[in-house]
Design a protein around this motif. Structure first.
Motif, PDB file in Angstrom:
ATOM      1  N   PRO A 106       0.820  -1.217   0.000  1.00 18.57           N
ATOM      2  CA  PRO A 106       0.000   0.000   0.000  1.00 18.57           C
ATOM      3  C   PRO A 106       0.850   1.261   0.000  1.00 18.57           C
ATOM      4  CG  PRO A 106      -0.042  -1.059   2.154  1.00 18.57           C
ATOM      5  CD  PRO A 106       0.642  -2.007   1.227  1.00 18.57           C
TER       6      PRO A 106
ATOM      7  N   TRP B 207      -0.854   2.800   4.925  1.00 16.69           N
ATOM      8  CA  TRP B 207      -2.027   2.040   4.483  1.00 16.69           C
ATOM      9  C   TRP B 207      -3.233   2.643   5.178  1.00 16.69           C
ATOM     10  CZ3 TRP B 207      -3.621  -3.596   6.078  1.00 16.69           C
ATOM     11  CH2 TRP B 207      -4.574  -4.087   5.158  1.00 16.69           C
TER      12      TRP B 207
ATOM     13  N   VAL C 245      -6.012   1.464   6.035  1.00 12.15           N
ATOM     14  CA  VAL C 245      -6.561   0.621   7.106  1.00 12.15           C
ATOM     15  C   VAL C 245      -5.812   0.867   8.413  1.00 12.15           C
ATOM     16  CG1 VAL C 245      -6.720  -1.780   7.882  1.00 12.15           C
ATOM     17  CG2 VAL C 245      -7.451  -1.163   5.575  1.00 12.15           C
ATOM     18  N   GLU C 246      -4.488   0.956   8.301  1.00 16.07           N
ATOM     19  CA  GLU C 246      -3.665   1.189   9.482  1.00 16.07           C
ATOM     20  C   GLU C 246      -3.865   2.603  10.029  1.00 16.07           C
ATOM     21  OE1 GLU C 246       0.630   1.065   8.854  1.00 16.07           O
ATOM     22  OE2 GLU C 246       0.712   2.394  10.592  1.00 16.07           O
TER      23      GLU C 246
ATOM     24  N   VAL D  38      -7.523  -4.732  14.534  1.00 17.02           N
ATOM     25  CA  VAL D  38      -6.808  -4.222  13.362  1.00 17.02           C
ATOM     26  C   VAL D  38      -5.570  -3.454  13.806  1.00 17.02           C
ATOM     27  CG1 VAL D  38      -6.948  -2.621  11.416  1.00 17.02           C
ATOM     28  CG2 VAL D  38      -8.854  -4.156  11.898  1.00 17.02           C
TER      29      VAL D  38
ATOM     30  N   GLU E 149      -1.922  -4.278  12.620  1.00 22.57           N
ATOM     31  CA  GLU E 149      -1.229  -3.514  11.595  1.00 22.57           C
ATOM     32  C   GLU E 149      -0.366  -2.385  12.112  1.00 22.57           C
ATOM     33  OE1 GLU E 149      -0.786  -4.477   8.667  1.00 22.57           O
ATOM     34  OE2 GLU E 149      -2.141  -6.148   8.962  1.00 22.57           O
ATOM     35  N   GLU E 150      -0.676  -1.880  13.299  1.00 22.20           N
ATOM     36  CA  GLU E 150       0.051  -0.699  13.685  1.00 22.20           C
ATOM     37  C   GLU E 150       1.089  -0.964  14.760  1.00 22.20           C
ATOM     38  OE1 GLU E 150      -1.350   1.998  16.394  1.00 22.20           O
ATOM     39  OE2 GLU E 150       0.788   2.328  16.378  1.00 22.20           O
TER      40      GLU E 150
ATOM     41  N   ARG F  88      -4.156  -9.722   5.754  1.00 30.47           N
ATOM     42  CA  ARG F  88      -4.399  -8.360   5.270  1.00 30.47           C
ATOM     43  C   ARG F  88      -5.849  -8.179   4.848  1.00 30.47           C
ATOM     44  NH1 ARG F  88      -0.478  -5.028   4.151  1.00 30.47           N
ATOM     45  NH2 ARG F  88      -1.463  -4.165   2.309  1.00 30.47           N
TER      46      ARG F  88
ATOM     47  N   LEU G 298      -8.624  -5.512   6.280  1.00 31.51           N
ATOM     48  CA  LEU G 298      -9.380  -4.636   5.379  1.00 31.51           C
ATOM     49  C   LEU G 298     -10.890  -4.786   5.609  1.00 31.51           C
ATOM     50  CD1 LEU G 298      -9.086  -2.700   2.936  1.00 31.51           C
ATOM     51  CD2 LEU G 298      -9.339  -4.695   1.464  1.00 31.51           C
TER      52      LEU G 298
ATOM     53  N   SER H 179     -11.946  -3.498   9.115  1.00 33.13           N
ATOM     54  CA  SER H 179     -11.939  -2.039   9.257  1.00 33.13           C
ATOM     55  C   SER H 179     -13.114  -1.433   8.487  1.00 33.13           C
ATOM     56  CB  SER H 179     -10.600  -1.452   8.812  1.00 33.13           C
ATOM     57  OG  SER H 179     -10.536  -1.350   7.417  1.00 33.13           O
TER      58      SER H 179
ATOM     59  N   ARG I  70     -16.035   0.818  10.260  1.00 31.34           N
ATOM     60  CA  ARG I  70     -16.258   2.180   9.793  1.00 31.34           C
ATOM     61  C   ARG I  70     -17.655   2.337   9.205  1.00 31.34           C
ATOM     62  NH1 ARG I  70     -10.739   3.119   6.338  1.00 31.34           N
ATOM     63  NH2 ARG I  70     -11.040   5.352   6.448  1.00 31.34           N
TER      64      ARG I  70
END
Lengths: 136, 328
Positions: free
Chosen positions: A7, A38, A40-41, B238, B242-243, B286, B290, B293, B297
């Protein structure tokens, strides 16, 4: 993940920094690719920051109205919550919660205030005062 | 000041370990450090809370890469923790003045060079300090593209942050590196060990843990306050994925890259096949992030059974990979 699937969504949370990912090139070999971010992140990060800022602003309002001590606001300003604050100070959670009461906070001895000041990385004077705005 | 070669990494601890060994004359890639230490995992820990949410880990506990590589490579780290911050500062300065590059455990929140939005209280961030200039430390933080600087006061705060997994000023450097590593013996050992932990007979860890997470999402959808709690919970998953650190998918890709490197080094095509399959599992992680999230949202219909199915699919894929690696 293929190299062209890495991404590249310019992200506020990265502040221009690129992150490193491992991805597969056309020959099927792993290689390093830098990513701008990204969505999403970023979304997940910003949502978490949003919650922290909301808590901080709430505490600021309550401290301004004299309903809680500035200590609670400073805790949230440093992005801690009650659990992590208790763990960082070494006090029981009920004790830090009690110290949030303005009347109790006003009587706290220096030894305790110093501990709070150290954990929050600020002076004892700073601990007692409230800035003009929550994000100051 | 030592001429430390900065190399960006996907994950802090594997990056620091690989860069420091390379610095000490044993060239190593980040994926090799990660794979050799058998650090890939999955664990769902409802008892350990982060901001009121369960801890979800995609790799072994902090410190595992440092210790794991030590064992497999046959080297030793000089590791020191301190009770007195002033003494820790003196020890760091002395090591730097002696020309050493030093690994440190720090808390992200107090590191001023991190972007504001990324500054959370995470106490197990690893970085290398390779010199000092005036009141600044020269830092090779593997998550960043280039080297950075950090002032003395901030570094002290970061090294002595309190709370869970507190660093207590931990500093480390290799006392030496062996000229050669017996990869033909050590890599298979590491892979077998990782295959074993991923198939551990406990419900919350390894492949079973991935299914457990799926079941838990379905269970929460029957909860009374699901409309508020479920999106927060998915957002948290998430974020953990991812973070914080490199994320669930990211670690799968690092390990797959390790398997590919190992396949070439040992001349075992089976490892390259496993790398391909693990990459596919990473891609599914991933897709999970996606979809989840989008659902929290409100851009897609909340469908917990879809998420549960993706997670079970991932578990199936990973199980097949680890079964094939059990007897390498």
């Amino acid at each position: 993940m293929k190299t062209d699937e890495v991404p590249q969504d310019p992200s506020l949370t990265h502040a221009g920094q690129r992150k490193l990912f491992y991805a597969v090139d056309e020959q099927g070999d792993y290689t390093e690719v830098q990513s701008l971010g990204w969505d999403v992140e970023s979304y997940a990060t910003l949502a978490a920051v949003e919650v922290l800022n909301q808590q901080r602003d709430d505490a600021w309002e309550r401290a301004k109205a004299g309903l809680t001590a500035p200590l609670e606001y400073h805790m949230y300003r440093r992005r801690m919550d009650r659990a992590s604050f208790a763990s960082a100070t070494g006090f029981w959670r009920w004790r830090t919660s009690r110290h949030f009461k303005p009347a109790v906070f006003a009587r706290l001895p220096d030894t305790i205030l110093n501990r709070y000041a150290e954990v929050l990385g600020m002076s004892v004077e700073g601990l007692r005062s409230l800035p003009a705005a929550p994000d100051a | 000041m030592s001429d430390f070669h900065h190399r960006q990494s996907a994950h802090c601890e594997s990056g620091v370990v690989a860069n420091m060994l390379t610095h000490h004359g044993l060239p190593m890639s980040e994926p090799m450090a990660f794979g050799l230490s058998a650090s890939l995992t999955f664990a769902y820990m409802p008892i350990i809370k982060l901001a009121g949410m369960p801890l979800i880990a995609y790799r072994m506990l902090p410190g595992n890469i440092i210790k794991g590589v030590e064992k497999r490579v046959g080297m030793r780290w000089e590791r020191t923790r301190f009770s007195d911050p002033a003494e820790a500062e003196r020890a760091l300065d002395a090591a730097l003045d002696a020309g050493r590059a030093v690994g440190l455990q720090t808390c992200v929140y107090w590191l001023p060079y991190f972007p504001e939005q990324m500054r959370f209280h995470f106490n197990a961030h690893n970085l290398v300090v390779y010199g000092r200039e005036g009141d600044d430390y020269l830092v090779s933080d593997p998550l960043f593209e280039t080297t950075v600087r950090c002032d003395r006061a901030s570094m002290q705060r970061a090294r002595f942050a309190k709370g869970d997994m507190e660093p207590k000023g931990l500093m480390y450097y290799p006392t030496g590196t062996p000229g050669e590593v017996d990869y033909a013996t050590e890599i298979p050992k590491a892979i077998r060990w990782n295959a074993k932990t991923m198939q551990a007979p406990v419900p919350i860890a390894g492949v079973k843990g991935i299914r457990f997470l799926g079941r838990n999402i379905v269970k929460l959808s029957r909860d009374a306050n699901r409309d508020t709690y479920l999106p927060l919970y998915l957002g948290h998953i998430v974020r953990m994925q991812e973070e914080i650190g490199t994320g669930g998918a990211g670690f799968r890709f690092i390990y797959a890259s390790f398997l590919q490197e190992a396949s070439r080094l040992l001349g075992q095509p089976a490892l390259a096949d496993a790398a391909k399959d693990l990459t596919a599992a990473g891609d599914e992680w991933r897709r999970f992030a996606l979809r989840a999230s989008k659902m929290c949202r409100g851009r897609a219909q909340m469908d917990v059974h879809e998420l549960d199915a993706i997670l079970n699919g991932i578990a199936d894929r990973e199980l097949a990979v680890w079964k094939s690696l059990r007897h390498v």
